[in-house]
Design an enzyme around this catalytic site. Structure first.
Site, mmCIF file in Angstrom:
data_model
loop_
_atom_site.group_PDB
_atom_site.id
_atom_site.type_symbol
_atom_site.label_atom_id
_atom_site.label_comp_id
_atom_site.label_asym_id
_atom_site.label_seq_id
_atom_site.Cartn_x
_atom_site.Cartn_y
_atom_site.Cartn_z
ATOM 1 N N ARG A 15 0.809 -1.218 0.000
ATOM 2 C CA ARG A 15 0.000 0.000 0.000
ATOM 3 C C ARG A 15 0.842 1.267 0.000
ATOM 4 O O ARG A 15 0.328 2.350 -0.274
ATOM 5 C CB ARG A 15 -0.945 -0.011 1.201
ATOM 6 C CG ARG A 15 -2.082 -1.027 1.072
ATOM 7 C CD ARG A 15 -2.852 -1.155 2.362
ATOM 8 N NE ARG A 15 -3.427 0.105 2.805
ATOM 9 C CZ ARG A 15 -3.974 0.294 4.003
ATOM 10 N NH1 ARG A 15 -4.016 -0.727 4.874
ATOM 11 N NH2 ARG A 15 -4.482 1.460 4.337
ATOM 12 N N GLY A 141 -6.826 -8.551 15.385
ATOM 13 C CA GLY A 141 -7.119 -9.804 16.065
ATOM 14 C C GLY A 141 -7.728 -9.526 17.430
ATOM 15 O O GLY A 141 -7.380 -8.540 18.092
#
Length: 464
Positions: A15, A141
């Site tokens: 990115r 997470g």
């Protein structure tokens, strides 16, 4: 218990849309990875192991300047667990506390890392995980806890059910501490039975618990220090956070910063009390600044030592020493080990390179002084140059005390000008000048009266 830090820096960072590895993009004055090595070092890590992969040569070359860092290459990128295993095996880490950190997480503080390691070092935990609850947990997470408050497992976002994603809010930003012996003993039990078919270091929670070990959570409320960089927009966001933190600390210590939004200071810079930093001032590297100075506007110093009561206006300095009561600028450039002694003045459009400017000496404007040793009380006229390069070698110019050099003088090194000598304006000094002598080198002046009008008449006749 000794501490080792493993820093994961093998990713490409697609990115960022860059030919360079993500961890080599700079935040303030240094690449991202060096912020993390710095934090680990200050936290007490005796060994720092960086896992390199994409752009490994570039990362290695940069880290070669950090003598306490060793690199291990992850030739196949098979996940975070695989990266940790590569580091353990490649660097032979199998004891003590082991921090596992992300190379793109530059804002984590050393004190936070010490708190993270404490359950492993002092309380017998096999693992500790840094955690916090963000306003929007998407992408992170999630930590699952038992009744005792220990972590039972980490569920990656991609593997979360909708119910888990909604109910589990404590998140994993990717900072861990392990008991090194237990980590080395069990990391081979990781598997790729997940959506990504990768080895997740997060799965060590269930593996260690399966062996009867405890996994602790260390909570932090400062979400900013857990942020990572995945895009150039995020890099700009984290850079602004780092800038604001450092400027706030300096102001608390007695430094005036006129416009904190346009003042940029690296984390290892020190600035004395009552110094004023004007807009667009940048202080990088190991720069130290004394008390009651005025720096800026538009001043950039890298690895410089600045004394007290110094004024630097529109000045660029790289690897230079500036003693007390020096004034410099506007638009001056000092570099290459230059040393400006007490009370000297370096003026506008002046470049000083690898030279000593003596006490109270003046190089007021439009001059280049390179490879020069200059005594005290010297005045250098505007437009003067030490001609230090003969096409092969750099040569030195030596100027004694109380020398006056007229404007537009070329000093062709190697050459020495003795104490108290005078050099006439527009001279080219090619021979040593004795002390107390006058050196004057000019072509004989010739005046032809009425020449201009006679020339004009000739030109008119030629056109007829």
């Amino acid at each position: 218990m000794p501490m080792t830090a493993i820093i994961l820096a093998a990713g490409e960072g697609t990115r960022m849309k860059s030919r360079h590895p993500k961890v080599m993009h700079k935040l303030l004055d240094r690449p991202l990875v060096s912020w993390v090595t710095r934090a680990a070092r200050l936290a007490g890590a005796e060994r720092i192991v960086v896992v390199v992969g994409h752009g490994a040569d570039e990362v290695r070359a940069h880290l070669a300047g950090e003598k306490d860092v060793e690199c291990v290459e992850q030739t196949e990128r098979l996940g975070t667990g695989h990266a940790v295993r590569v580091a353990l095996e490649g660097a032979r880490v199998n004891k003590g506390a082991v921090l596992v950190l992300n190379g793109d997480g530059p804002l984590v503080e050393s004190e936070t890392l010490r708190r993270l390691a404490k359950p492993v070092i002092d309380d017998g935990a096999a693992e500790a995980i840094l955690t916090w609850t963000p306003a929007d947990p998407f992408g992170y997470g999630r930590l699952e806890f038992n009744a005792e408050g220990d972590v039972t497992r980490i569920i990656e976002q991609k593997d979360c059910t909708p119910e888990q994603a909604a109910s589990l809010t404590a998140c994993n930003p990717g900072f861990y501490a392990f008991d090194g012996a237990k980590l080395a003993a069990h990391i081979g039990e990781l598997s790729t039975a997940n959506v990504q078919h990768e080895y997740y270091v997060t799965d060590m929670v269930e593996i260690l618990r399966g062996h009867g070990e405890r996994v602790a959570a260390v909570r932090t409320e400062d979400a900013d220090e857990l942020l990572g960089v995945n895009s150039r927009a995020q890099l700009a966001q984290l850079t602004a956070i780092a800038r604001d933190r450092i400027n706030a600390r300096l102001m608390d210590e007695g430094v005036t910063i006129v416009d904190p939004a346009t003042t940029w200071v690296g984390p290892d810079v020190t600035v004395g009390r009552d110094t004023v930093l004007l807009p667009m001032t940048m202080l990088w590297g190991s720069t130290t600044v004394g008390e009651e100075c005025v720096l800026g506007p538009n001043t950039r110093l890298t690895d410089c030592a600045v004394g007290n009561r110094v004024s630097l206006e529109e000045t660029v300095g790289v690897d230079v020493t500036i003693d007390d009561d020096v004034t410099c600028g506007p638009r001056a450039y000092l570099r290459g080990g230059a040393h400006v002694l007490e009370g000297a003045h370096v003026g506008t459009h002046v470049e000083i390179k690898n030279s000593t400017i003596g006490r109270g000496s003046k190089v007021p404007h439009l001059s280049y002084i390179g490879d020069c040793t200059m005594g005290s009380g010297v005045n250098i006229g505007g437009g003067s140059i030490t001609c230090n390069y003969d096409g092969v070698h750099k040569n030195r110019t030596v100027i004694g005390n109380d020398v006056f050099v007229g404007s537009d003088t070329m000093m062709v090194a190697p050459v020495t000008i003795g104490d108290g000598a005078l050099v006439g304006a527009s001279s080219c000094v090619t021979k040593d000048v004795p002390a107390d002598a006058l050196y004057l080198e000019r072509a004989e002046q010739r005046i032809v009266e009425g020449y201009a009008s006679r020339r004009l008449e000739r030109l008119k006749r030629s056109e007829d």
